[in-house]
Design an enzyme around this catalytic site. Structure first.
Site, mmCIF file in Angstrom:
data_model
loop_
_atom_site.group_PDB
_atom_site.id
_atom_site.type_symbol
_atom_site.label_atom_id
_atom_site.label_comp_id
_atom_site.label_asym_id
_atom_site.label_seq_id
_atom_site.Cartn_x
_atom_site.Cartn_y
_atom_site.Cartn_z
ATOM 1 N NE ARG A 331 -35.977 29.297 -4.111
ATOM 2 C CZ ARG A 331 -35.195 29.815 -3.171
ATOM 3 N NH1 ARG A 331 -34.188 29.100 -2.693
ATOM 4 N NH2 ARG A 331 -35.434 31.009 -2.684
ATOM 5 C CB SER A 419 -32.563 32.629 -5.326
ATOM 6 O OG SER A 419 -31.696 33.298 -4.443
ATOM 7 C CG HIS A 420 -28.713 30.556 -3.673
ATOM 8 N ND1 HIS A 420 -29.826 31.090 -3.055
ATOM 9 C CD2 HIS A 420 -28.456 29.390 -3.041
ATOM 10 C CE1 HIS A 420 -30.204 30.278 -2.081
ATOM 11 N NE2 HIS A 420 -29.396 29.239 -2.057
ATOM 12 C CE LYS A 429 -35.949 35.119 -3.895
ATOM 13 N NZ LYS A 429 -34.616 35.766 -3.748
ATOM 14 C CG ASP A 554 -28.382 36.426 -4.984
ATOM 15 O OD1 ASP A 554 -28.414 37.571 -5.473
ATOM 16 O OD2 ASP A 554 -29.336 35.935 -4.370
ATOM 17 C CG ASP A 556 -32.644 36.826 -6.838
ATOM 18 O OD1 ASP A 556 -31.613 36.536 -6.210
ATOM 19 O OD2 ASP A 556 -33.753 36.948 -6.285
ATOM 20 C CG ASP A 558 -32.304 38.519 -3.335
ATOM 21 O OD1 ASP A 558 -31.270 37.835 -3.453
ATOM 22 O OD2 ASP A 558 -33.431 38.022 -3.163
ATOM 23 N NE ARG A 559 -28.459 34.906 -1.327
ATOM 24 C CZ ARG A 559 -27.509 33.960 -1.308
ATOM 25 N NH1 ARG A 559 -26.625 33.945 -0.346
ATOM 26 N NH2 ARG A 559 -27.456 33.061 -2.257
ATOM 27 C CG HIS A 641 -31.128 38.221 1.772
ATOM 28 N ND1 HIS A 641 -31.897 38.505 0.665
ATOM 29 C CD2 HIS A 641 -30.924 36.885 1.746
ATOM 30 C CE1 HIS A 641 -32.151 37.395 -0.004
ATOM 31 N NE2 HIS A 641 -31.572 36.393 0.632
#
Length: 779
Positions: A331, A419-420, A429, A554, A556, A558-559, A641
């Protein structure tokens, strides 16, 4: 007698033929006059529309000047030396500002971090006020003033930051009467048409005032009042046009048609001029040919060409920054740390690893960031150069990419996502052979690139493949809500907004979308549900529409984050308690994993539900690896998550959308016995801090943790050192660890009472400062 009659008839026919042009011209003249009249009306309508537009511009100017004057007075008052010196005394500062700003209805002062707002009972504090303050905290520009209703009285409110030493020292929340705004707007009455004053822009804007005469449809071209969320719309006047609905139209068109027909008949009886000779036909063989492009290179195993619409610019080579290779993923900042060239080399490195493991195909998805198409295209270019066949999923949430790896049987996936993180960040990822790469495996990719051990001459194939329908169908076939819950979904303009509402509707819920349009600039708030400041709009929306729950995702997908109808934010560790009770009811004896940031009550809840609790290191990659090692049925992190692997219902990867569906299944099934509020009230709670961060230089957090672990002692408590230092007492616990996603120390404290919480923080404070007295601790 007969001869005379016949001659009269012939004469009549001759007379009619002669007057045919006159008849036709007359009819056409009548039609033309009508059309000219209509054209005049339309021109007059255009002039009236311009007058309305002019009134709209003047109204925006006048209202802007009015608010600018208020804002200028506020800035002068905040700059008053007495106010600046005593800003930490919120009550006294508010009193001084009220004296300096007598036109305000109310003034309140809050801390720079809005801690008191985060912890407030929104029912008493005010949903609109909380949402406005939290939105102001998350914005990068100047906060906008907006209107709200108090009883039957409308007010104009705004939250303004007070800055000191480059940071926000406090927030000033002001409330003004709305009367002068209303009066100024009403004074702008146009001579034609109508003006509308609305809160917000678009289909969900709120009408506040209107002035002027009846008019046609409101133009969508609204103008914003500077410094506010108020917009002035114009409803443009319409001329009296008979064409759309009048019966006269049929008559006039008939007359025009008859007139034209008469003239045509007359014209056909006249001698016709000789036609011009047609141009010589041009044969296709005679057309000059452009040179053909060279053929595309052979692709090898696949016969599908690479996407011509996705050329990857070969950017100039930049230095490889090792800092982008983090513990859980890769990242960095786009344009400096991450470029198309680096993304291509990352693809080559992943492809080399896959070749060594005998893997030949991978799925690639990306989130909604603006840099996603270029970086994903470059990554796929590198993978194909290494000989890997690529399935391009397009823009999908990260868990959908994980699902595709199972669905297509590749066992390998890359999600291009930041992500966030802020819009100018992005990353990767990575899953290879069912393993989410972390730590040593991520470092191995860095070594391959740094040492130039990259494969270049491969001929991997490329194809696009849709996966979202299969993903939705899989969840809808597994999860069902017994009752129709009303749910607000806030995707924060992340890519989950394109999928999550559809999933939750398919399982039987009524979904109200909030910020579900995908926008990689994240214009409304940061897509991070673990930060309470990003949930203000969701809390307000759930309260306003009377929804059962609010769900946030979030960037993407995943949360997940959750808020209740009462405005309570349900922390992820309490959600994990609920999930554990549900999973363990069908899988007694199963292992449930949680990270070091979760509440101490979680262990007891898992044990009481006949499960085996296991605390583990923070990080989605690390949690998934531990699940495979232990065969755990469920896992969760404080960040939101959640990982389900119970009874083969799901695949064990972190999926915020699936977790939301499972939550709604539980809630809907429990409503017959308990309300939503009672369901969560049955879970043990404690007093806790949010995740607190202390930024440091790159590498410094890990060095500090090593020193702290070696020197600090907590004789009266249980110390866990699997990830930083967590210390548990019977009535509370504390944690300090090095963040794996940014250079910072992370703290969290939790206790049964406020007194115990302060004791835990003080124990950490003393030992931390003993190691480094210069630390500016955030607690």
């Amino acid at each position: 007698m007969g001869r005379n009659e016949g001659g009269a008839k012939r004469g009549l026919r001759i007379d009619v033929r002669r007057v045919l042009p006159l008849i036709g011209a007359t009819l056409l003249t009548v039609g033309g006059a009508f059309c000219a009249w209509q054209a005049w009306l339309i021109a007059d309508e255009s002039d009236a529309a311009e007058r309305t537009r002019s009134a709209q511009r003047q109204a925006v100017h006048d209202l802007g000047e009015l608010y600018a004057g208020r804002h200028s007075q506020l800035m002068q008052a905040v700059g008053n030396p007495e106010v600046a010196a005593g800003i930490d005394d919120h009550v006294a500062t508010a009193a001084r500002l009220r004296a300096l700003l007598p036109a305000t209805s109310d003034i309140e002062i809050y801390s720079g971090g809005l801690d008191e707002v985060v912890r407030a009972n929104y029912r008493e504090f005010g949903y609109a006020k909380a949402a406005q303050l939290m939105a102001a905290l998350g914005t990068t520009g100047a906060p906008l003033a907006s209107s709200s209703v108090h009883g039957n009285d409308r007010r104009l409110t705004v939250a303004e930051p007070v800055n000191a030493d480059g940071a926000v020292r406090a927030w000033v929340w002001l409330e003004y009467p709305f009367d002068d705004i209303r009066q100024k707007f009403m004074a702008s009455s146009p001579s034609s048409g109508r003006l509308e004053l609305r809160q917000g822009n678009g289909g969900d804007s709120l009408m506040l005032e209107s002035v002027g005469s009846a008019a046609g449809e409101t133009s969508p071209d609204a103008q914003q009042v500077p410094g506010t969320s108020l917009y002035v719309y114009a409803a443009l006047p319409k001329a009296f046009i008979v064409i759309p609905h009048s019966e006269l139209l049929a008559v006039l068109l008939t007359l025009i048609g008859i007139g034209g027909g008469v003239l045509l008949l007359w014209a056909r009886q006249r001698p016709q001029p000789q036609a011009e000779p047609e141009p010589e036909e041009v044969l296709i063989a005679d057309v000059e040919r452009k040179p053909r492009l060279p053929p595309a290179p052979t692709l090898g195993r696949g016969d599908t060409p690479a996407p011509s619409a996705k050329p990857v610019a070969r950017a100039s080579v930049v230095a490889l920054d090792p800092a982008i290779f983090r513990a859980y993923d890769i990242r960095g900042i786009v344009g400096t740390q991450l470029t198309a060239d680096i993304a291509r080399r990352i693809g080559q490195a992943i492809g080399g690893l896959m070749n060594e493991r005998g893997l030949r195909e991978i799925v690639v998805g990306r989130d909604g960031r603006l840099s996603g198409p270029e970086l994903a295209g470059a990554l796929m270019d590198g993978l194909r150069a290494a000989g890997i066949d690529v399935i391009d999923l397009g823009a999908v949430p990260t868990p959908v990419a994980y699902f595709a790896a199972f669905h297509f049987g590749t066992g390998c996936a890359v999600s291009v996502t930041g992500s966030h993180n802020p819009p100018d960040h992005n990353g990767f990822k990575i899953v290879v052979g069912g393993e989410t790469l972390a730590e040593g495996a991520i470092a191995d990719l860095h070594r391959r690139i740094a040492e130039g051990r990259l494969e270049e001459d491969g001929l991997g194939a490329w194809r696009e493949q849709s996966i979202i329908d299969a993903y939705v169908a899989k969840i809808a076939g597994d999860v069902s809500a017994e009752r129709r819950l009303k749910v607000v979904v806030d995707a924060g303009n992340g890519v989950a907004g394109a999928v999550a509402p559809r999933v939750l509707e398919e399982i039987g819920c009524e979904v109200v979308p909030l910020y579900c349009d995908v926008d990689g600039t994240f214009p409304n708030h940061h897509p991070d549900p673990s930060d309470p400041r990003n949930l203000g709009d969701l809390i307000a929306a759930v309260h306003t529409i009377g929804a059962d729950l609010g769900i946030a995702f979030d960037g993407d997908g995943d949360r997940v984050g959750v808020v209740t109808a009462s405005g309570e934010i349900i922390n992820a560790d309490r959600l994990l308690m609920l999930f554990a009770q549900d999973v363990l009811a069908r899988n007694p004896g199963a292992t449930v994993i949680f990270d070091v940031k979760c509440t101490g009550h979680l262990r007891r809840v898992i044990q009481e539900s006949a499960g085996v609790p296991l605390m583990w290191r923070t990080g989605h990659s690390l949690i998934k690896a531990k699940m495979r090692e232990t065969g755990a049925a469920l896992a969760g992190e404080m960040s939101g998550h959640f990982f389900f692997a119970d009874n083969n219902r799901w695949y064990g990867f972190d999926d915020g959308i699936y977790a939301a569906a499972r939550l709604l299944e539980i809630v809907a099934g429990d409503l017959e016995e308990r309300s939503v509020a009672a369901l969560f009230e049955g879970l043990p709670t404690s007093i806790s801090t949010p995740e607190l961060r202390l930024p440091m230089e790159e590498g410094a957090p890990f060095r500090f943790i090593e020193t702290f672990r070696a020197s600090a002692t907590f004789e009266d408590a249980r110390v866990t050192t699997i990830d930083g230092i967590r210390v548990d007492w019977p009535d509370g616990w504390g944690l300090v660890r090095a963040s794996n996603t940014s250079p910072a120390l992370v703290f969290r404290f939790d206790a049964d009472t406020a007194k115990a919480l302060e004791r835990v923080k003080q124990a950490f404070r003393q030992r931390l400062l003993a190691v480094d007295r210069t630390l500016a601790l955030p607690f």
